[in-house]
Design a protein around this motif. Sequence first.
Motif, short mmCIF file in Angstrom:
data_model
loop_
_atom_site.label_atom_id
_atom_site.label_comp_id
_atom_site.label_asym_id
_atom_site.label_seq_id
_atom_site.Cartn_x
_atom_site.Cartn_y
_atom_site.Cartn_z
N MET A 1 70.02 24.70 45.92
CA MET A 1 71.17 25.59 45.91
C MET A 1 70.73 26.98 46.34
O MET A 1 69.80 27.51 45.84
N ARG A 2 71.38 27.46 47.11
CA ARG A 2 71.23 28.87 47.36
C ARG A 2 72.63 29.43 47.65
O ARG A 2 73.21 28.99 48.64
N TRP A 8 81.26 29.36 59.18
CA TRP A 8 80.35 28.37 58.61
C TRP A 8 80.80 27.01 59.05
O TRP A 8 81.92 26.63 58.86
N LEU A 133 64.88 24.50 54.16
CA LEU A 133 65.18 25.76 53.51
C LEU A 133 64.55 25.75 52.13
O LEU A 133 64.45 24.72 51.48
N GLU A 139 70.74 31.12 45.98
CA GLU A 139 71.48 31.58 47.15
C GLU A 139 71.17 30.74 48.39
O GLU A 139 70.09 30.17 48.53
N SER A 140 72.14 30.69 49.29
CA SER A 140 72.06 29.85 50.48
C SER A 140 71.86 30.69 51.73
O SER A 140 72.20 31.88 51.77
N ASP A 145 78.45 29.58 51.49
CA ASP A 145 78.07 28.97 50.22
C ASP A 145 77.76 30.00 49.13
O ASP A 145 77.47 29.60 48.00
N ASN A 146 77.78 31.29 49.46
CA ASN A 146 77.42 32.33 48.51
C ASN A 146 78.65 33.07 47.99
O ASN A 146 79.67 33.16 48.67
N ARG A 151 72.73 39.18 50.44
CA ARG A 151 71.88 38.45 49.50
C ARG A 151 71.19 39.42 48.55
O ARG A 151 71.04 40.60 48.83
#
Length: 345
Positions: A1-2, A8, A133, A139-140, A145-146, A151
């Motif tokens: 998971m990020r 996207w 990754l 964080e992604s 996805d965030n 970030r």
Amino acid sequence: MRFAAVFWLGWVSVASAQPLKVGGYVEGFWQWNFARPRNGITNFRAFDNRHDSFTLANVALDVGWDDGRVFTRVVGQVGHTPSTYYAAEPSSPGADGANASDGSLWKYLQQAYLGYRFQLLRRAATVEAGIFLSPIGPESMAIHDNATWSRSVLFYALPFYHTGARASYAVTRDWQVSLAAFNGWNSVVDNNRRKSLAAQAIYTRSALTLNLLYFGGVERTRWRNLFDAHATWQPIDTLAIVAHANAGFERGTRWAGGALTLRAMPWSMWTFAVRGDAIGERGARLFYPAAIVGSATATLDFHPADHISFRLEYRHDQASAPIYFRARSTARRGDTLTVGATAWF
């Protein structure tokens, strides 16, 4: 998971009965830095690092194949984002019969791996090899996805990608463990003769996901130990809480950091998120030219339709040393306003 204008491109099957999957994303933004740096750079931010410029941060194409047992995935990319995070890639000189290797060679490749699924003692197991990754932190790489556009300071400090092999096993319905051997931090081509090792455990049940990880290996010339933990809790459908803690040490230096993100979804087309994060180092500097660096962020996300999102974000950065650019000097603090958009297929 990020957990920019941006697109996207998530996984999408070309046809539901076909194992081929195609996706991708585009990320772009405009940002105003209130310090108005003369060089146009918002320094020490992961990827949203340009002042008063319409910036195409990243464009990625995601192609994969998955027939249930054998799977592969290749994600290509171009933009400010990969040029920034591949800057740490080791430089390996070539010879008469071999090419040189550095970040300029690999930055167009975000992920590329091959895997195989099987049953072991009636439990699901997976082996994979390639470029991945980093599993460190919640964080992604994809902003979609965030919860926030930018970030955290931890994301910038910690590794973005690894090259090697890993094996995963579902110990129970709730717990999955994995072991991996990698070249190291941000290394497609290794710069030493010793591999890095990672062990990870993930617990998933109902509204809670817990991720525990150890990563150890030789970086520079010394063995570096990293410990990471993050949890995502969604007590109700309209609220998610993400907590992240990270610490580590090697001879001559040690660090510790944390982040807390609250994400509220009060209406179907609106999301609001706030995040506070900081990291501190003692001894030799690994991540920032300051002993302590932190930030506070507030993000408003408007998503009027599926696969599209517009974001407005205010962020304050603070450091114990003057590391942020101003018009004619540097300062210990900085403030920015960012407008971004994201869409995906």
